[in-house]
Write an enzyme that holds these catalytic residues in place. Structure first.
Site, PDB file in Angstrom:
ATOM      1  N   SER A 158      -1.734  -4.165  -6.225  1.00 25.27           N
ATOM      2  CA  SER A 158      -1.880  -5.383  -6.762  1.00 25.27           C
ATOM      3  C   SER A 158      -2.230  -6.463  -5.999  1.00 25.27           C
ATOM      4  O   SER A 158      -1.673  -6.390  -4.615  1.00 25.27           O
ATOM      5  CB  SER A 158      -0.488  -5.629  -7.488  1.00 25.27           C
ATOM      6  OG  SER A 158      -0.112  -4.869  -8.306  1.00 25.27           O
ATOM      7  N   GLU A 211      13.796  -4.422  -3.966  1.00 20.29           N
ATOM      8  CA  GLU A 211      12.996  -4.798  -4.976  1.00 20.29           C
ATOM      9  C   GLU A 211      13.678  -4.904  -6.344  1.00 20.29           C
ATOM     10  O   GLU A 211      13.708  -5.505  -7.440  1.00 20.29           O
ATOM     11  CB  GLU A 211      11.706  -3.832  -5.334  1.00 20.29           C
ATOM     12  CG  GLU A 211      10.727  -4.210  -5.937  1.00 20.29           C
ATOM     13  CD  GLU A 211       9.732  -2.852  -6.189  1.00 20.29           C
ATOM     14  OE1 GLU A 211       8.844  -2.939  -7.019  1.00 20.29           O
ATOM     15  OE2 GLU A 211       9.731  -1.800  -5.113  1.00 20.29           O
ATOM     16  N   ASN A 225      10.066   4.684 -16.150  1.00 20.07           N
ATOM     17  CA  ASN A 225      11.333   4.724 -16.752  1.00 20.07           C
ATOM     18  C   ASN A 225      11.863   6.068 -16.929  1.00 20.07           C
ATOM     19  O   ASN A 225      12.979   6.544 -16.757  1.00 20.07           O
ATOM     20  CB  ASN A 225      11.251   4.368 -18.362  1.00 20.07           C
ATOM     21  CG  ASN A 225      11.431   3.136 -18.821  1.00 20.07           C
ATOM     22  OD1 ASN A 225      11.242   2.297 -17.558  1.00 20.07           O
ATOM     23  ND2 ASN A 225      11.767   2.779 -19.891  1.00 20.07           N
ATOM     24  N   GLU A 226      11.001   7.272 -16.777  1.00 21.06           N
ATOM     25  CA  GLU A 226      11.318   8.719 -16.767  1.00 21.06           C
ATOM     26  C   GLU A 226      12.221   8.912 -15.393  1.00 21.06           C
ATOM     27  O   GLU A 226      13.173   9.584 -15.342  1.00 21.06           O
ATOM     28  CB  GLU A 226      10.001   9.625 -16.873  1.00 21.06           C
ATOM     29  CG  GLU A 226       9.445   9.608 -18.524  1.00 21.06           C
ATOM     30  CD  GLU A 226       8.627   8.383 -18.681  1.00 21.06           C
ATOM     31  OE1 GLU A 226       8.369   7.481 -17.676  1.00 21.06           O
ATOM     32  OE2 GLU A 226       8.357   8.134 -19.966  1.00 21.06           O
ATOM     33  N   GLY A 231       0.703  -1.386  -0.165  1.00 16.50           N
ATOM     34  CA  GLY A 231      -0.104  -0.181   0.107  1.00 16.50           C
ATOM     35  C   GLY A 231       0.858   1.176  -0.050  1.00 16.50           C
ATOM     36  O   GLY A 231       1.041   2.063   1.029  1.00 16.50           O
ATOM     37  N   TYR A 232       1.523   1.608  -1.279  1.00 20.48           N
ATOM     38  CA  TYR A 232       2.222   2.767  -1.048  1.00 20.48           C
ATOM     39  C   TYR A 232       1.627   3.883  -2.065  1.00 20.48           C
ATOM     40  O   TYR A 232       1.229   4.907  -1.501  1.00 20.48           O
ATOM     41  CB  TYR A 232       3.443   2.439  -1.958  1.00 20.48           C
ATOM     42  CG  TYR A 232       4.661   1.854  -1.197  1.00 20.48           C
ATOM     43  CD1 TYR A 232       4.474   1.171   0.024  1.00 20.48           C
ATOM     44  CD2 TYR A 232       6.003   2.006  -1.737  1.00 20.48           C
ATOM     45  CE1 TYR A 232       5.394   0.665   0.666  1.00 20.48           C
ATOM     46  CE2 TYR A 232       7.180   1.409  -0.838  1.00 20.48           C
ATOM     47  CZ  TYR A 232       6.931   0.802   0.292  1.00 20.48           C
ATOM     48  OH  TYR A 232       7.912   0.284   0.943  1.00 20.48           O
TER      49      TYR A 232
HETATM   50  C1  LIG Z   1       0.395  -3.008 -13.121  1.00 19.68           C
HETATM   51  C2  LIG Z   1       0.625  -1.978 -11.868  1.00 19.68           C
HETATM   52  C3  LIG Z   1       0.830  -2.564 -10.571  1.00 19.68           C
HETATM   53  C4  LIG Z   1       1.225  -1.619  -9.471  1.00 19.68           C
HETATM   54  N1  LIG Z   1       1.316  -2.321  -8.170  1.00 19.68           N
HETATM   55  C5  LIG Z   1       1.271  -1.592  -7.411  1.00 19.68           C
HETATM   56  C6  LIG Z   1       1.396  -1.986  -5.838  1.00 19.68           C
HETATM   57  O1  LIG Z   1       1.061  -3.225  -5.515  1.00 19.68           O
HETATM   58  N2  LIG Z   1       1.372  -1.109  -4.835  1.00 19.68           N
HETATM   59  C7  LIG Z   1       1.559   0.217  -5.137  1.00 19.68           C
HETATM   60  O2  LIG Z   1       1.545   0.789  -4.022  1.00 19.68           O
HETATM   61  N3  LIG Z   1       1.822   0.670  -6.402  1.00 19.68           N
HETATM   62  C8  LIG Z   1       1.538  -0.182  -7.364  1.00 19.68           C
HETATM   63  N4  LIG Z   1       1.523   0.513  -8.671  1.00 19.68           N
HETATM   64  C9  LIG Z   1       1.671   1.899  -8.818  1.00 19.68           C
HETATM   65  C10 LIG Z   1       2.974   2.534  -9.701  1.00 19.68           C
HETATM   66  O3  LIG Z   1       4.044   2.327  -8.581  1.00 19.68           O
HETATM   67  C11 LIG Z   1       2.440   3.806  -9.964  1.00 19.68           C
HETATM   68  O4  LIG Z   1       1.673   3.729 -11.146  1.00 19.68           O
HETATM   69  C12 LIG Z   1       3.911   4.655 -10.387  1.00 19.68           C
HETATM   70  O5  LIG Z   1       4.603   5.027  -9.037  1.00 19.68           O
HETATM   71  C13 LIG Z   1       3.485   5.784 -11.243  1.00 19.68           C
HETATM   72  O6  LIG Z   1       2.831   6.619 -10.573  1.00 19.68           O
HETATM   73  P1  LIG Z   1       1.392   7.351 -11.074  1.00 19.68           P
HETATM   74  O7  LIG Z   1       0.662   5.981 -11.811  1.00 19.68           O
HETATM   75  O8  LIG Z   1       0.499   8.242 -10.252  1.00 19.68           O
HETATM   76  O9  LIG Z   1       1.840   7.991 -12.487  1.00 19.68           O
HETATM   77  P2  LIG Z   1       2.591   9.614 -12.384  1.00 19.68           P
HETATM   78  O10 LIG Z   1       3.485   9.562 -11.312  1.00 19.68           O
HETATM   79  O11 LIG Z   1       1.348  10.383 -12.179  1.00 19.68           O
HETATM   80  O12 LIG Z   1       3.261   9.615 -13.552  1.00 19.68           O
HETATM   81  C14 LIG Z   1       2.689   9.847 -14.857  1.00 19.68           C
HETATM   82  C15 LIG Z   1       3.463  10.026 -15.832  1.00 19.68           C
HETATM   83  O13 LIG Z   1       4.471  11.235 -15.720  1.00 19.68           O
HETATM   84  C16 LIG Z   1       5.757  10.751 -15.553  1.00 19.68           C
HETATM   85  N5  LIG Z   1       6.456  11.475 -14.597  1.00 19.68           N
HETATM   86  C17 LIG Z   1       6.117  11.804 -13.352  1.00 19.68           C
HETATM   87  N6  LIG Z   1       6.865  12.696 -12.784  1.00 19.68           N
HETATM   88  C18 LIG Z   1       7.985  12.846 -13.529  1.00 19.68           C
HETATM   89  C19 LIG Z   1       9.101  13.687 -13.350  1.00 19.68           C
HETATM   90  N7  LIG Z   1       9.517  14.183 -12.186  1.00 19.68           N
HETATM   91  N8  LIG Z   1       9.821  13.723 -14.558  1.00 19.68           N
HETATM   92  C20 LIG Z   1       9.386  12.949 -15.685  1.00 19.68           C
HETATM   93  N9  LIG Z   1       8.390  12.301 -15.884  1.00 19.68           N
HETATM   94  C21 LIG Z   1       7.589  12.321 -14.586  1.00 19.68           C
HETATM   95  C22 LIG Z   1       5.802   9.387 -15.390  1.00 19.68           C
HETATM   96  O14 LIG Z   1       7.031   8.677 -15.577  1.00 19.68           O
HETATM   97  C23 LIG Z   1       4.748   8.614 -16.192  1.00 19.68           C
HETATM   98  O15 LIG Z   1       5.034   8.513 -17.449  1.00 19.68           O
HETATM   99  C24 LIG Z   1       1.384  -0.368  -9.924  1.00 19.68           C
HETATM  100  C25 LIG Z   1       1.114   0.261 -10.963  1.00 19.68           C
HETATM  101  C26 LIG Z   1       0.859  -0.555 -12.163  1.00 19.68           C
HETATM  102  C27 LIG Z   1       0.625  -0.007 -13.430  1.00 19.68           C
END
Ligand SMILES: Cc1cc2nc3c(=O)[nH]c(=O)nc-3n(C[C@H](O)[C@H](O)[C@H](O)COP(=O)(O)OP(=O)(O)OC[C@H]3O[C@@H](n4cnc5c(N)ncnc54)[C@H](O)[C@@H]3O)c2cc1C
Lengths: 376, 398
Positions: free
Chosen positions: B161, B244, B384-385, B127-128
């Site tokens: 997840s 991780e 990746n970003e 739960g992050y």
């Molecule tokens: C299939 C899947 C499973 C997951 N499982 C878990 C889980 O079990 N527990 C959990 O806690 N989380 C989980 N996650 C969450 C995951 O860690 C987040 O989706 C991830 O951290 C990105 O956050 P966001 O989705 O809010 O996207 P955002 O942070 O809103 O990012 C959107 C876009 O902006 C880009 N971006 C953001 N900030 C910057 C920056 N400073 N510079 C350049 N680009 C930037 C990102 O790279 C991305 O392309 C899961 C996600 C997926 C898709």
């Protein structure tokens, strides 16, 4: 030289865009995807009323004599809305095949019904081993005393389940991969010996695998010349390929708009994610990809009804360029949305899926690069 | 420099190979081979087999149930494990919260949770992420307020997840809203059966259910369920993310999927000949194979640096970026190999209900599902970003 739309074309585009706005908001589209049919009969009737089903047919056939440019205007709007109705299979593939190759009787029986929205058609083309090559036909039509007996398998036949009639490409002579010896047949949906396995495709549309186990058709089912189906098929598929390039352009532009809006509003680290240079550059690249695709799709629409050599070249050039761009834009649309882009509920993934399908249908990037390079 | 393994290492490699070929259940292998998410029952059954063998948590210290292997042996195990086509062990317990608990947890917490993690009797979730806190995780706002010997938790997690499988969640909560974001976070262990916890499914692009939203409505969590100190949660969270990244290159898994791609390309045809003989397609496979070789050697080179006692900084980010892109490329090519059948996608659940068999050739089932899910490989665990930002900052000093 003129890439601008005429006044009439602009009106056409406006009414198409209005249709998409009013009928294809994500919730409505989802309801259609989840319905049994997979699209809306009301929309189809509206298409007939608006004259869209007759758009690409000549006035002789009861149509409006639209050129590939009008078709591309229509498909671009459909692409932006991820429209689900079987326009490609009924109108652009089967309707156009019948117009190009049909006998007087076939044309007069079928085309008015298509244009009026009363008849739906599907093209049974690909086979387990055909891989985009129209000459790879192993389904056999053997001549019998009063017609033909068709045996074989067709795969991923778009909208076969809702079609009244199918057009089936068959081998009537020659060896596998010969261009000559391919014939087209009109087959009724309810004919005996035809079985269907229906399913939903990646992009939420409908398709079927067909098993033709000794399907008997009369002489009058032959569409066009015996053994001469390849040339007409290739011409119509090239036109349809250019049309889905325009569809992809509409979809890519929509992805870019949605993504642009998202990165402006989504905040991380105390600022819109779109304020990061890497995001700006990525969106700029997505925009460039859509622009380059738009130019190719427009160019192809203007040239695809030229001589066969030219038609093949522009089609393959456009499809290879658009296919590559479609993947890039679709993938980055998801990437820039982060987690929300990975959900079925949010619309961006649906664009990705349709763009992936477009890249595949009628030959992927490799197929068209090769086809182009073999001609030059 | 020397790329060969010692005799002992080779003997160990054989032992792992033999075990895998004898012990991996066919149904578990089948779903993993296709790239489908394992079912809970299947993966738990398999993890119990690994546990019985003592191989469920090779990276853990021996006193907590680890295998006591050298870095090389761990590497060999990881290779052979995935080359056998086995599914990744569910990471949330074994690779994520377990190490946090044995490093920072109280004796009670260790006693209560570690053995149940090893035996797969508890399923954990992470739960992050929150709606407003993804890449910028430290901005999370799920609030925990002290009330006697409990915390009262309110807020929401997202993208959790397999929360719907989970017995427990390790969760980042805000315990002090008035300090710098990273300084006011605590690390709580939350029983998913506590009143006020609601799990709602999120259906993914693959039309499967792995993701969830988790809502907390006045959830009372005993203070003894806090790991480490209050407001120090960020330290533990970062420690966890570091662990991780150990398996993040996924070289062996990609090798397995590459072999499967070739196998499919042998069965698919291109104008009457096997697709694999097509020069264009072969060149694309070769390209990704060489990319993978480069990644494997980068991973080995970093491993050897670690063995030599060098401390890595953001090198795992390099492995994560390349590993994710290569996995995506392999799946993309596998989709391409299917030709038109790529378009004929049915989600797993629907295929199971079909009584006339899956659409297309049997090997096609699962490929598109995995291709769609793999889009997330460049998003989760630091996109990746974000990884590039880390490389630029920590390695390159930019
Ligand atoms: C299939 C899947 C499973 C997951 N499982 C878990 C889980 O079990 N527990 C959990 O806690 N989380 C989980 N996650 C969450 C995951 O860690 C987040 O989706 C991830 O951290 C990105 O956050 P966001 O989705 O809010 O996207 P955002 O942070 O809103 O990012 C959107 C876009 O902006 C880009 N971006 C953001 N900030 C910057 C920056 N400073 N510079 C350049 N680009 C930037 C990102 O790279 C991305 O392309 C899961 C996600 C997926 C898709």
């Amino acid at each position: 030289m003129d890439f601008e739309l005429s006044e009439e074309q602009t009106m056409l585009k406006d009414s198409l865009d209005r249709f998409v706005r009013e009928n294809y908001e994500p919730a409505k589209r989802r309801a259609l995807v989840d319905s049994n049919l997979g699209y809306s009969k009301e929309n189809w009737a509206l298409f007939a009323e608006m004259g869209w089903l007759g758009l690409p047919f000549s006035e002789d056939s009861g149509g409006f004599g639209g050129s590939p440019v009008e078709t591309s205007v229509l498909m671009e709007s459909f692409g932006a809305g991820l429209v689900l109705e079987p326009y490609l299979s009924t109108v652009l593939l089967c309707g156009k095949l019948i117009e190009a190759a049909g006998s007087e009787t076939q044309r007069s029986e079928i085309l008015p019904a298509v244009i009026g929205g009363e008849m739906l058609l599907a093209l049974a083309l690909s086979e387990p081993r055909s891989r985009f090559n129209l000459a790879n036909v192993e389904t056999v039509a053997a001549s019998s005393t009063d017609g033909f007996v068709i045996t074989g398998r067709k795969t991923v036949v778009s909208h076969a389940a809702s079609a009244d009639k199918l057009i089936v490409s068959c081998r009537t002579s020659g060896a596998a991969q010969d261009q000559s010896g391919i014939s087209l047949f009109l087959v009724d949906q309810n004919v005996s010996g035809l079985s269907r396995k229906d399913y939903r495709t990646l992009d939420g549309q409908r398709a079927s695998d067909l098993e033709l186990a000794g399907v008997t058709v009369g002489e009058d089912a032959l569409l066009g010349e015996l053994g001469g189906g390849h040339a007409v098929l290739e011409a119509v598929i090239d036109q349809a390929t250019c049309a889905i390039c325009a569809e992809a352009v509409g979809a890519m532009q929509a992805v870019n708009e949605i993504t642009m809006e998202y990165v402006k509003t989504r905040q991380q680290f105390g600022a819109p994610i779109g304020s990061n240079q890497v995001i700006k550059h990525r969106i700029a690249d997505m925009h460039i990809a859509a622009e380059q695709s738009k130019s190719m799709a427009d160019m192809a629409a203007m040239r695809v009804d030229g001589p066969p050599e030219e038609r093949r070249l522009v089609t393959s050039a456009a499809k290879s360029k658009v296919g590559e761009a479609a993947r890039f834009v679709g993938e980055q649309g998801i990437q820039l949305h982060g987690g929300i882009g990975m959900t079925d509920e949010y619309v961006i993934g649906h664009y990705y899926k349709r763009l992936m399908s477009i890249d595949t249908v009628f030959g992927n990037v490799d197929f068209h690069l090769r086809r182009y390079s073999e001609m030059t | 420099m020397d790329l060969s393994f010692s005799d002992e290492d080779l003997a160990f490699q054989k032992e792992v190979k033999d075990f895998m070929s004898q012990s991996l259940p066919a149904d578990v292998h089948d779903r993993s081979d296709r790239g489908l998410h394992p079912k809970k029952e299947e993966i738990v059954r398999w993890q119990k087999i690994l546990h019985e063998k003592g191989w469920i948590a090779p990276n853990w210290p021996v006193e907590h149930g680890g295998a006591g292997w050298s870095l090389t042996q761990k590497y060999i195990f990881n290779q052979e494990y995935f080359l056998a086509g086995a599914p990744q062990v569910t990471p949330f317990g074994i690779s994520m919260v377990g190490p946090v608990l044995y490093t920072f947890g109280t004796q009670d917490q260790k006693d209560k949770y570690l053995s149940r993690i090893l035996s797969s009797d508890d399923w954990w979730c992470q739960g992050y992420s929150e709606p407003g806190a993804g890449s910028d995780l430290a901005s999370l706002s799920t609030r925990a307020v002290r009330d006697g010997d409990h915390y009262v938790v309110n807020g929401q997690k997202i993208w959790t997840s397999f929360a719907h499988y989970a017995d427990m969640m390790f969760c980042l909560v805000r315990t002090d809203p008035d300090v710098k974001a990273q300084m006011g976070i605590s690390f709580l262990l939350i029983d998913m059966k506590t009143p006020g916890v609601t799990v709602k499914p999120i259906i993914g692009l693959d039309l499967d259910h792995t993701l969830n939203e988790v809502f907390f409505d006045d959830v009372r969590v005993p203070v003894e369920n806090r790991v480490g100190e209050e407001n120090k949660g960020w330290t533990y969270a970062k420690f966890l993310l570091g662990n991780e990244r150990n398996v993040i290159a996924r070289v062996a898994r990609s090798k397995y999927q590459l072999a499967r791609l070739k196998d499919i390309a042998r069965q698919e045809s291109m104008n009457g000949a096997p697709l694999i003989e097509d020069a264009d397609f072969k060149r694309k496979i070769t390209k990704v194979e060489i990319d993978l070789m480069a990644l494997e050697n980068t991973e080995l080179r970093y491993l050897s640096q670690e063995i030599a006692g060098h401390k890595l900084t953001a090198e795992p980010s390099i492995l994560k970026i390349e590993g994710a892109q290569i996995a995506q490329a392999i799946k993309g090519l596998t989709v391409e190999a299917l030709g038109m059948y790529a378009v004929a996608y049915e989600p797993d659940a629907l295929t199971e209900r079909r009584n006339d068999g899956p659409i297309g050739p049997d090997y096609a089932h699962g490929i598109m599902a995995d291709n769609l899910y793999q889009r997330a490989a460049t998003i989760y665990g630091g996109s990746n970003e974000i990884q590039r930002n880390i490389i630029a900052k920590l390695i390159l000093g930019l």
